[in-house]
Scaffold this active site. Structure first.
Site, PDB file in Angstrom:
ATOM      1  N   LYS A  51     -51.447   4.229  31.289  1.00  0.00           N
ATOM      2  CA  LYS A  51     -50.250   4.788  30.608  1.00  0.00           C
ATOM      3  C   LYS A  51     -50.556   5.888  29.607  1.00  0.00           C
ATOM      4  CE  LYS A  51     -48.722   2.803  33.292  1.00  0.00           C
ATOM      5  NZ  LYS A  51     -48.161   3.614  34.373  1.00  0.00           N
ATOM      6  N   HIS A 101     -60.379   3.402  34.953  1.00  0.00           N
ATOM      7  CA  HIS A 101     -59.860   2.971  33.648  1.00  0.00           C
ATOM      8  C   HIS A 101     -60.973   2.361  32.786  1.00  0.00           C
ATOM      9  CE1 HIS A 101     -55.722   3.765  34.372  1.00  0.00           C
ATOM     10  NE2 HIS A 101     -55.468   2.765  35.155  1.00  0.00           N
ATOM     11  N   ARG A 146     -53.784   8.934  24.658  1.00  0.00           N
ATOM     12  CA  ARG A 146     -52.427   9.189  24.175  1.00  0.00           C
ATOM     13  C   ARG A 146     -52.185   8.321  22.963  1.00  0.00           C
ATOM     14  NH1 ARG A 146     -47.017   8.006  27.900  1.00  0.00           N
ATOM     15  NH2 ARG A 146     -45.582   9.251  26.643  1.00  0.00           N
ATOM     16  N   TYR A 180     -52.897  13.555  25.552  1.00  0.00           N
ATOM     17  CA  TYR A 180     -51.630  13.777  26.254  1.00  0.00           C
ATOM     18  C   TYR A 180     -50.747  14.727  25.450  1.00  0.00           C
ATOM     19  CZ  TYR A 180     -47.179  12.455  28.516  1.00  0.00           C
ATOM     20  OH  TYR A 180     -45.971  12.463  29.191  1.00  0.00           O
ATOM     21  N   GLY A 237     -41.852  10.752  29.712  1.00  0.00           N
ATOM     22  CA  GLY A 237     -42.937  11.670  29.364  1.00  0.00           C
ATOM     23  C   GLY A 237     -42.720  12.371  28.035  1.00  0.00           C
TER      24      GLY A 237
HETATM   25  P1  A3P Z   1     -43.607   7.419  29.638  1.00  0.00           P
HETATM   26  O1  A3P Z   1     -43.535   5.996  30.078  1.00  0.00           O
HETATM   27  O2  A3P Z   1     -43.745   7.581  28.170  1.00  0.00           O
HETATM   28  O3  A3P Z   1     -42.514   8.261  30.192  1.00  0.00           O
HETATM   29  P2  A3P Z   1     -49.970   6.982  33.560  1.00  0.00           P
HETATM   30  O4  A3P Z   1     -49.880   8.146  34.471  1.00  0.00           O
HETATM   31  O5  A3P Z   1     -51.282   6.901  32.851  1.00  0.00           O
HETATM   32  O6  A3P Z   1     -49.588   5.720  34.248  1.00  0.00           O
HETATM   33  O7  A3P Z   1     -48.935   7.241  32.385  1.00  0.00           O
HETATM   34  C1  A3P Z   1     -47.562   7.199  32.638  1.00  0.00           C
HETATM   35  C2  A3P Z   1     -46.882   8.040  31.590  1.00  0.00           C
HETATM   36  O8  A3P Z   1     -47.088   9.422  31.879  1.00  0.00           O
HETATM   37  C3  A3P Z   1     -45.367   7.836  31.607  1.00  0.00           C
HETATM   38  O9  A3P Z   1     -44.950   8.045  30.258  1.00  0.00           O
HETATM   39  C4  A3P Z   1     -44.902   8.930  32.533  1.00  0.00           C
HETATM   40  O10 A3P Z   1     -43.555   9.282  32.386  1.00  0.00           O
HETATM   41  C5  A3P Z   1     -45.836  10.062  32.118  1.00  0.00           C
HETATM   42  N1  A3P Z   1     -46.018  11.058  33.170  1.00  0.00           N
HETATM   43  C6  A3P Z   1     -46.176  10.852  34.510  1.00  0.00           C
HETATM   44  N2  A3P Z   1     -46.292  12.008  35.158  1.00  0.00           N
HETATM   45  C7  A3P Z   1     -46.202  12.985  34.230  1.00  0.00           C
HETATM   46  C8  A3P Z   1     -46.228  14.422  34.304  1.00  0.00           C
HETATM   47  N3  A3P Z   1     -46.359  15.037  35.456  1.00  0.00           N
HETATM   48  N4  A3P Z   1     -46.115  15.110  33.148  1.00  0.00           N
HETATM   49  C9  A3P Z   1     -45.986  14.465  31.962  1.00  0.00           C
HETATM   50  N5  A3P Z   1     -45.928  13.120  31.820  1.00  0.00           N
HETATM   51  C10 A3P Z   1     -46.045  12.380  32.959  1.00  0.00           C
END
Ligand code: A3P
Length: 324
Positions: A67, A133, A155, A223, A292
């Site tokens: 995340k 991870h 992040r 992030y 995001g």
């Molecule tokens: P939120 O839940 O705050 O919206 P991971 O990819 O490590 O699983 O993290 C997921 C988080 O990254 C989520 O945050 C998601 O919305 C965000 N995310 C996924 N794709 C993204 C992108 N292309 N640009 C920016 N944020 C992104």
């Protein structure tokens, strides 16, 4: 062979029973392995990865705690690295039909997981782009000792926790609703460091220190910085991977094309990410894309929770110059 290692299961039960364990959030069991809390479900794959993976010097590994922006980093790094074969403007770009997690597989979920049987890493083009991870100091010896490059993204833990809440609610609705107050319970586990691949402070610090010691080996990203200046950080990523953008490419707008292709709004609307399943295990692809936003935690954490986590960050991360 890079997938399941037949001889691993022989002593696996014995090894697991000898390691400290904790009941994590929900029905999760966490095993303390190589100094981090490993979710029991991925333990066999993590163990095989740590035991058998022989890194090539050319390898590029994307690392992060769940995340923290993994999906985004995978999309950006893949698009930049393979742009000679897949120009970002083409309608047949792999991101149009594949979730980023399929294009850049995780060692512990895919390569050494069950799906690893179907993967032929030997057929991946060089340099191979893979992800994990696992914390830095727990990576296989060959990754730490070889010349392979690692790109790490972290992040603000306040936002990571909130992002995980939403993810867990979608992926494990039953587990999530079974707790008395699941959000508080999960928060408490994170504050104590008992969370998958945690504690979060060790995870962040491990890669931070490695990036200071070897800036050509570990690129440390946040992030928040990636959001603030995606194009500038994409240039850093490309340079670090050894494929800097040429002046001509910059002039032709290639960087902007990749930024747009990998943006949350673009990826989220693709059919593969709206309805596709199982890029990793049983998880629906749409769960990787939410808001995001930076600072969404204010809508979900109480002031007392925020204060508690911020004081942990102050104590653990600030002495090393890390702030969010
Ligand atoms: P939120 O839940 O705050 O919206 P991971 O990819 O490590 O699983 O993290 C997921 C988080 O990254 C989520 O945050 C998601 O919305 C965000 N995310 C996924 N794709 C993204 C992108 N292309 N640009 C920016 N944020 C992104």
């Amino acid at each position: 062979k890079l997938g399941h290692q037949e001889n691993d299961h022989v002593d696996l039960d014995e090894l697991i029973s000898a390691l400290p364990r904790e009941k994590g959030f929900g029905s999760l069991t966490l095993i303390l392995y190589r100094n981090f809390w490993c979710p029991s479900k991925v333990f066999p794959a993590v163990h095989s990865f740590c035991r058998h993976f022989m890194a090539r010097d050319s390898e590029i590994i994307l690392a992060c705690k769940p995340k923290s922006g993994t999906t985004w980093l995978k999309a950006l790094a893949f698009s930049a690295l393979r742009r000679d074969v897949f120009p970002p403007s083409t309608a047949s770009h792999p991101l149009m039909s594949s979730n980023p997690h399929e294009l850049v597989p995780f060692f512990e979920y895919t390569v050494y997981g069950q799906a690893g049987e179907l993967l032929d890493l030997g057929s991946f083009s060089t340099p191979r782009l893979l992800a994990t991870h696992i914390p830095h100091d727990s990576l296989p010896e060959s990754v730490r000792q070889s010349g392979c490059r690692v790109i790490y993204i972290c992040r603000n833990p306040l936002d990571t926790i909130v992002s995980f809440w939403h993810f867990a609610g979608q992926v494990w609705p039953k587990v999530w609703s079974s707790g008395q107050s699941p959000k508080e319970e999960y928060f408490d586990y994170c504050c104590r460091g008992i969370e998958g691949f945690g504690p979060f402070w060790d995870h962040i610090l491990g890669y931070w220190k490695a990036s200071l010691e070897g800036p050509n080996r570990v690129l440390f990203l946040k992030y928040e910085d990636l959001k603030e200046d995606t194009a500038g950080n994409l240039k850093r990523i490309a340079e670090f991977m050894g494929v800097p953008f040429s002046e001509e490419e910059e002039g032709d707008g290639v960087i902007e094309e990749i930024v747009k292709l990998c943006s949350l709004s673009s990826l989220k609307e693709l059919e593969v990410n709206k309805t596709g399943k199982r890029a990793i295990s049983f998880i629906d692809n749409n769960t990787y894309f939410r808001k995001g936003e930076i600072g969404d935690w204010v809508n979900h954490l109480t002031p007392a929770m925020a204060e508690k986590l911020e004081s942990i960050m102050e104590e653990k991360l600030s002495p090393f110059g890390l702030k969010f």
